[in-house]
Design a protein around this motif. Structure first.
Motif, PDB file in Angstrom:
ATOM      1  N   GLU A 198      -2.496  15.724  -0.884  1.00 38.50           N
ATOM      2  CA  GLU A 198      -2.231  15.260   0.482  1.00 38.50           C
ATOM      3  C   GLU A 198      -3.511  14.625   1.053  1.00 38.50           C
ATOM      4  O   GLU A 198      -4.615  15.055   0.723  1.00 38.50           O
ATOM      5  CB  GLU A 198      -1.867  16.468   1.383  1.00 38.50           C
ATOM      6  CG  GLU A 198      -0.497  17.045   1.163  1.00 38.50           C
ATOM      7  CD  GLU A 198       0.589  16.101   1.675  1.00 38.50           C
ATOM      8  OE1 GLU A 198       0.474  15.611   2.816  1.00 38.50           O
ATOM      9  OE2 GLU A 198       1.548  15.842   0.909  1.00 38.50           O
ATOM     10  N   GLY A 199      -3.349  13.673   1.947  1.00 36.76           N
ATOM     11  CA  GLY A 199      -4.538  13.116   2.595  1.00 36.76           C
ATOM     12  C   GLY A 199      -5.252  12.100   1.739  1.00 36.76           C
ATOM     13  O   GLY A 199      -6.345  11.634   2.070  1.00 36.76           O
ATOM     14  N   LEU A 200      -4.627  11.756   0.609  1.00 30.62           N
ATOM     15  CA  LEU A 200      -5.220  10.776  -0.306  1.00 30.62           C
ATOM     16  C   LEU A 200      -4.210   9.644  -0.498  1.00 30.62           C
ATOM     17  O   LEU A 200      -3.039   9.901  -0.769  1.00 30.62           O
ATOM     18  CB  LEU A 200      -5.505  11.446  -1.655  1.00 30.62           C
ATOM     19  CG  LEU A 200      -6.090  10.584  -2.771  1.00 30.62           C
ATOM     20  CD1 LEU A 200      -7.495  10.113  -2.402  1.00 30.62           C
ATOM     21  CD2 LEU A 200      -6.133  11.376  -4.085  1.00 30.62           C
ATOM     22  N   ARG A 206      -5.778   4.971  11.321  1.00 32.58           N
ATOM     23  CA  ARG A 206      -4.693   4.991  12.292  1.00 32.58           C
ATOM     24  C   ARG A 206      -3.489   5.828  11.848  1.00 32.58           C
ATOM     25  O   ARG A 206      -2.490   5.910  12.561  1.00 32.58           O
ATOM     26  CB  ARG A 206      -4.253   3.547  12.597  1.00 32.58           C
ATOM     27  CG  ARG A 206      -5.379   2.653  13.161  1.00 32.58           C
ATOM     28  CD  ARG A 206      -5.907   3.168  14.500  1.00 32.58           C
ATOM     29  NE  ARG A 206      -4.849   3.312  15.461  1.00 32.58           N
ATOM     30  CZ  ARG A 206      -4.369   2.315  16.219  1.00 32.58           C
ATOM     31  NH1 ARG A 206      -4.918   1.114  16.133  1.00 32.58           N
ATOM     32  NH2 ARG A 206      -3.405   2.530  17.068  1.00 32.58           N
ATOM     33  N   GLY A 207      -3.583   6.381  10.656  1.00 31.99           N
ATOM     34  CA  GLY A 207      -2.520   7.277  10.210  1.00 31.99           C
ATOM     35  C   GLY A 207      -1.207   6.586   9.898  1.00 31.99           C
ATOM     36  O   GLY A 207      -0.129   7.120  10.173  1.00 31.99           O
ATOM     37  N   ILE A 208      -1.258   5.431   9.288  1.00 28.23           N
ATOM     38  CA  ILE A 208      -0.028   4.666   9.059  1.00 28.23           C
ATOM     39  C   ILE A 208       0.890   5.358   8.059  1.00 28.23           C
ATOM     40  O   ILE A 208       2.057   5.642   8.345  1.00 28.23           O
ATOM     41  CB  ILE A 208      -0.375   3.222   8.620  1.00 28.23           C
ATOM     42  CG1 ILE A 208      -0.982   2.471   9.813  1.00 28.23           C
ATOM     43  CG2 ILE A 208       0.857   2.519   8.067  1.00 28.23           C
ATOM     44  CD1 ILE A 208      -1.516   1.097   9.493  1.00 28.23           C
ATOM     45  N   THR A 209       0.373   5.638   6.873  1.00 26.16           N
ATOM     46  CA  THR A 209       1.192   6.317   5.868  1.00 26.16           C
ATOM     47  C   THR A 209       1.628   7.686   6.361  1.00 26.16           C
ATOM     48  O   THR A 209       2.792   8.098   6.189  1.00 26.16           O
ATOM     49  CB  THR A 209       0.383   6.480   4.561  1.00 26.16           C
ATOM     50  OG1 THR A 209      -0.026   5.194   4.117  1.00 26.16           O
ATOM     51  CG2 THR A 209       1.198   7.156   3.486  1.00 26.16           C
ATOM     52  N   ALA A 210       0.709   8.393   7.007  1.00 19.40           N
ATOM     53  CA  ALA A 210       1.034   9.743   7.495  1.00 19.40           C
ATOM     54  C   ALA A 210       2.136   9.690   8.546  1.00 19.40           C
ATOM     55  O   ALA A 210       3.050  10.536   8.552  1.00 19.40           O
ATOM     56  CB  ALA A 210      -0.230  10.383   8.075  1.00 19.40           C
ATOM     57  N   ILE A 247       0.819  -1.211   0.000  1.00 18.55           N
ATOM     58  CA  ILE A 247       0.000   0.000   0.000  1.00 18.55           C
ATOM     59  C   ILE A 247       0.856   1.265   0.000  1.00 18.55           C
ATOM     60  O   ILE A 247       0.721   2.124  -0.876  1.00 18.55           O
ATOM     61  CB  ILE A 247      -0.984  -0.032   1.194  1.00 18.55           C
ATOM     62  CG1 ILE A 247      -2.044  -1.114   0.935  1.00 18.55           C
ATOM     63  CG2 ILE A 247      -1.618   1.338   1.418  1.00 18.55           C
ATOM     64  CD1 ILE A 247      -2.994  -1.353   2.086  1.00 18.55           C
ATOM     65  N   THR A 248       1.728   1.385   0.980  1.00 26.36           N
ATOM     66  CA  THR A 248       2.595   2.555   1.040  1.00 26.36           C
ATOM     67  C   THR A 248       3.479   2.633  -0.210  1.00 26.36           C
ATOM     68  O   THR A 248       3.665   3.710  -0.797  1.00 26.36           O
ATOM     69  CB  THR A 248       3.493   2.480   2.298  1.00 26.36           C
ATOM     70  OG1 THR A 248       2.648   2.404   3.442  1.00 26.36           O
ATOM     71  CG2 THR A 248       4.387   3.695   2.420  1.00 26.36           C
TER      72      THR A 248
END
Lengths: 341, 341, 341, 341
Positions: free
Chosen positions: D283-285, D123-127, C125-126
């Motif tokens: 961002e956010g996508l 959960r904000g993993i990528t962020a 995914i990332t």
């Protein structure tokens, strides 16, 4: 250095009943196993062995003075599964000696049978079989006049220990709303199992199927009596699975005889039941001679759990499968010792 | 424009038995509902209504010539749940008129009762009740001499349609290995349900509990006979839940009487069973008068599913809850129409 | 009679962070609550209150002499969730004073994040997001060259406490075979959760996704090092969720940098991580700043569990939600206290 | 008698991509397999083979005149998985020739990736990974300022076909309340899956995580636009998994850019996405290049399902794994054919 002694004093059980050969072999690997299973171990033997004893498997009397002399004792593992008053639990706690029992071994077979009995009461299985043998059967919809679907019916559990939790898991596919009365537990434990914590009155009055899984304590004897049976809905299925003393047994039989409820019981105030006990003739009651727990596999599970925890304890690790006696709780419990396995 | 006609001809069922008031109200909103439920709808009425009929609820005879005249017909919804030979399925297919039935409504109550019967046979519930009434009960382990745990026992399913799939879901918490014989299905369907596709011989010889959920076809009558019962393990629990004609009934009774297997049956070669039929006295057999499916909730589910699909069909969408008659399959099925609900 | 004192000394936590108003109100009902949350409670206050203290919420130092003076103390409830060496666990045990902690509160959010990280590593995914931002994306099958399905992939768990059991339950729908290495547990506990007990080597070499949930003890620091990473299959997804010290961190980074495995970590040898730590630039590693457990709901769960058990303890019942410190085990654990919540 | 012809015309797929050797061998056993996979089968070959053709695997044009000449044709099995307008579905229905496709093969990998993306957004993993690479990470509770627990969060599903049902099953352990909007389904189907049937507005305004699994039809293009995004709660996680055309894509990007929602998308209005498309920088996508379904195992599942149903059809039985084209529905669907696998 001499190997640790493992004192095995399992009556009313015997090692063969609770251990399959591979489990017994694991026990033998833990130390020098000394067994007395034709009679309780005699005091002389116990006293001679105590200083080298690492583990006691069984129901040996262990008053404070014996505990004091058992300098190497690491645990007492009760294999009868009721904590008896012949152990000084406070003294064990002070020494950090866990007293444990694999009592949850009986929960799976009891819960399985409880579901079978509940399905029978709800769907009229035994009743329909009798009707057909008597030539009075009815077919199809007419044959379902007095039945209800177990699926989706409100279920009430009185007591949410091992038995209640096993039953709860077995009925998940039936999607019942489940209310639980257990004054020893926080609501969170009950909610995590997708059940609703409830008062006794709530459980009695809103459930269509009520399972009694409560232990007997000095405080709750006969806590389900005439008043409580009157609270139940007409045709409630009532299952008494744990201890007879939690209900007022004659009041239960009256509620069944009057047609107010239907019931099944695996336990009786006096066992064996007297040959002429009128309970044997009550219609609408399914009778089971304290036999739902005593299956071959449950007894083997006792041995397997006991030995697995013994292995951990000998490695200095805490037990994982047996329940610990809590001195405060152990003194409240009022189970009679079993006289038959 | 006149509203579409909905022709309701539900015998042997009646609308009140299959529709609760809110469901009936939904039906009324779909068109002009014309009902005949004291007797089958007469030909004159049918012929007069056919040109404006959008839906048929029921078992009206629909040969090709009637289908030809029903220019606006969108679907035939059988509410008896067996596809009868009085419909020309090929003609319906050519016209794109689905013939459907909510037969899966019976699966949940039958599966629930099947599990109750299986738990009874495995754990000896009915037998223990009889023993206690006769004063011959045994307690604890001794009372479990002829029982086995349902949990973990190898289960065999013969037929994996709605009934088999419902049962499979109900027994998940028991963690049984499940083998399935169903020659009409690809192995993938069976494996997705965590079951093992197997031959009939495999299912019969390896299972401790065998559920028969198969339909009768022109090809499989009596396909479980003396040879097949002999393949089963001693003390297998055998449950006949679908159609009597799939087994050689006398051979089944012989296998029970001899003590080779224990069994329960909800179906009989002739129903109602004759008053003096010896089946009524067979020990080791639990009798149920074709009543596990005919519950109040199952009949209401029939109406609810039929109306929900009718709503979709009237919106030009495919039905989702009822099963379609496949012309090839419908001609193979040999169910007798029900004479009692 | 004066009400029992409840001494609240929760730093590094504060009551507002761990108790919603209704939970705090329940706490207030248990006795006279004395709180110090801007700084650790001072010795004078502690010493003055100890004789009347029934419960300690927090991490107050409790050497033997204090325990001796706390004659009415019923329990110590650690709300930081790591058992610290500032309590004399033996003395508590001798007195029958449980030392408990609601540490399992963190397991659900950590397990949830662990599954998210595992799905990310398996399905890319990332990596796919980065590729699309860089203009190097590939579509469809080509875009899956380096991915694998999480469903059905062999999973290995190192450590099967609260974290491992929560993760195990979350992945049930994916039907993975799950191998577990946990030398503190009997195989039966692992098997009951439908997992396979396995050696460390077995888990490392047969799993496609490896979750590390082990605690650090004096014996297992860095037990997953270069040799262990070499045992893993190419492209294994490795998730370090519990404590950095259980792995040889540089060896893990080498295994990722070389392309042998892909990994995600929520923990680091030193936290906060130095601004110029090269770990920040490692490709094939998903970084998470020790944040998977510290969610608002987990902190509230700490308070809720602590108060629910306190209520039981004040009624003379055993706690049900918190874990007890076992003196033998507590002395083996080597967690650092948290410096940030 | 000559063996039946099986005409294989699978472009844009090839047999190797969709059939493992054992599955291909099963196909070969069904008849004489004639394959064209470097280019679409030429008309002359088709016309020569049609009279003996029993099965078509692929996307061969089948207008009414060809169907008329294919006297032995039993089924058309589309392996591209979108029903194209080059088949006369009415003519097939009249002849009783099912047109089927194993499209549900893509549902498991898409649902798995959808859960991974949802966990990432919640959960904000990528962020968090980006923050740590940028040196702006926060630890513990501070690192969770913008996150929420997926467990228990209200989930909304738009479309409840294969994709929605797969996702629903994957998230069961998280115990989310699930609302479903699907105007093609009766509420009963949704309720059976423990979901709540709901209007589009209800789903949009009450869900914290919204999954779009809807097909495109002539009626629902862009049905989620600026008005619908405005209905969503702040910080809703929005996942577009099925077809880009069901949303107003620029409106979605605006809702993300403004910080109102966070989102992930696997589909785009034009694919491949232009190198300079600004979507690449939002961002956010989370971006995924139409790759969540196209996994190796999904393609093999297509072949396996197609062949298993072909085996049933050749035995005169109805298919069980593929979905049938409903002429009414097929004409509404507006999927573009895939140009890349």
């Amino acid at each position: 250095m001499s190997p640790p002694v493992i004192l095995v004093d399992p009556l009313p059980r015997t090692l063969d009943l609770i251990m399959e050969p591979d489990v017994r072999a694991r026990l033998e690997r833990l130390g020098r196993v000394v067994v007395s299973e034709d009679k309780p171990m005699d005091d002389a033997t116990i006293d001679a062995l105590l200083p080298e004893t690492a583990l006691i498997f069984g129901q040996t009397a262990m008053p404070a003075e014996r505990i004091a002399r058992a300098a190497k004792l690491k645990a007492i593992i009760n294999v009868e599964t009721n904590f008896l008053p012949n152990v000084d639990y406070e003294a064990c706690q002070t020494r950090g000696i866990p007293v444990i029992t694999p009592g949850s071994a009986f929960a799976p077979p009891v819960a399985e049978a409880a579901l079978g009995l509940a399905l029978d009461l709800a769907r009229g299985i035994t009743a329909a079989d009798r009707a057909m043998r008597a030539g009075t059967e009815e077919y199809g919809l007419a044959g379902n006049r007095d039945t209800f679907r177990f699926a989706g019916a409100p279920v009430g559990l009185i007591g949410f220990g091992d038995l209640g939790r096993n039953l709860r898991d077995l009925i998940r596919p039936f999607r019942n709303p489940v209310a639980v009365y257990d004054p020893w537990l926080p609501g969170e434990i009950i909610e995590r199992a997708d059940c609703r914590p409830a008062s006794l009155e709530d459980v009695l009055s809103t459930s269509k199927v009520i399972f009694v899984f409560a232990s007997v304590t000095s405080e709750n004897q006969h806590f389900i009596g005439a008043r409580e049976f009157a609270m139940m809905q007409k045709d409630t299925a009532f299952l008494l699975m744990s201890r007879a003393a939690v209900v007022d047994f004659p009041a239960m039989l009256d509620a069944v005889r009057s047609g107010h409820i239907r019931a099944a019981t695996d336990v009786f105030p006096e066992e064996p039941v007297a040959p002429d006990d009128p309970v044997r003739k009550v219609e609408g009651l399914i009778l089971s001679a304290h036999r739902t727990g005593g299956t071959v596999d449950a007894l083997y599970a006792i041995g397997r759990m006991a030995v697995a925890d013994a292995e951990l304890i000998m490695r200095g690790l805490p037990p994982q499968l047996c329940r610990r006696a809590d001195p405060a709780v152990a003194s409240r419990l009022r189970s009679k010792p079993v006289s038959v396995t």
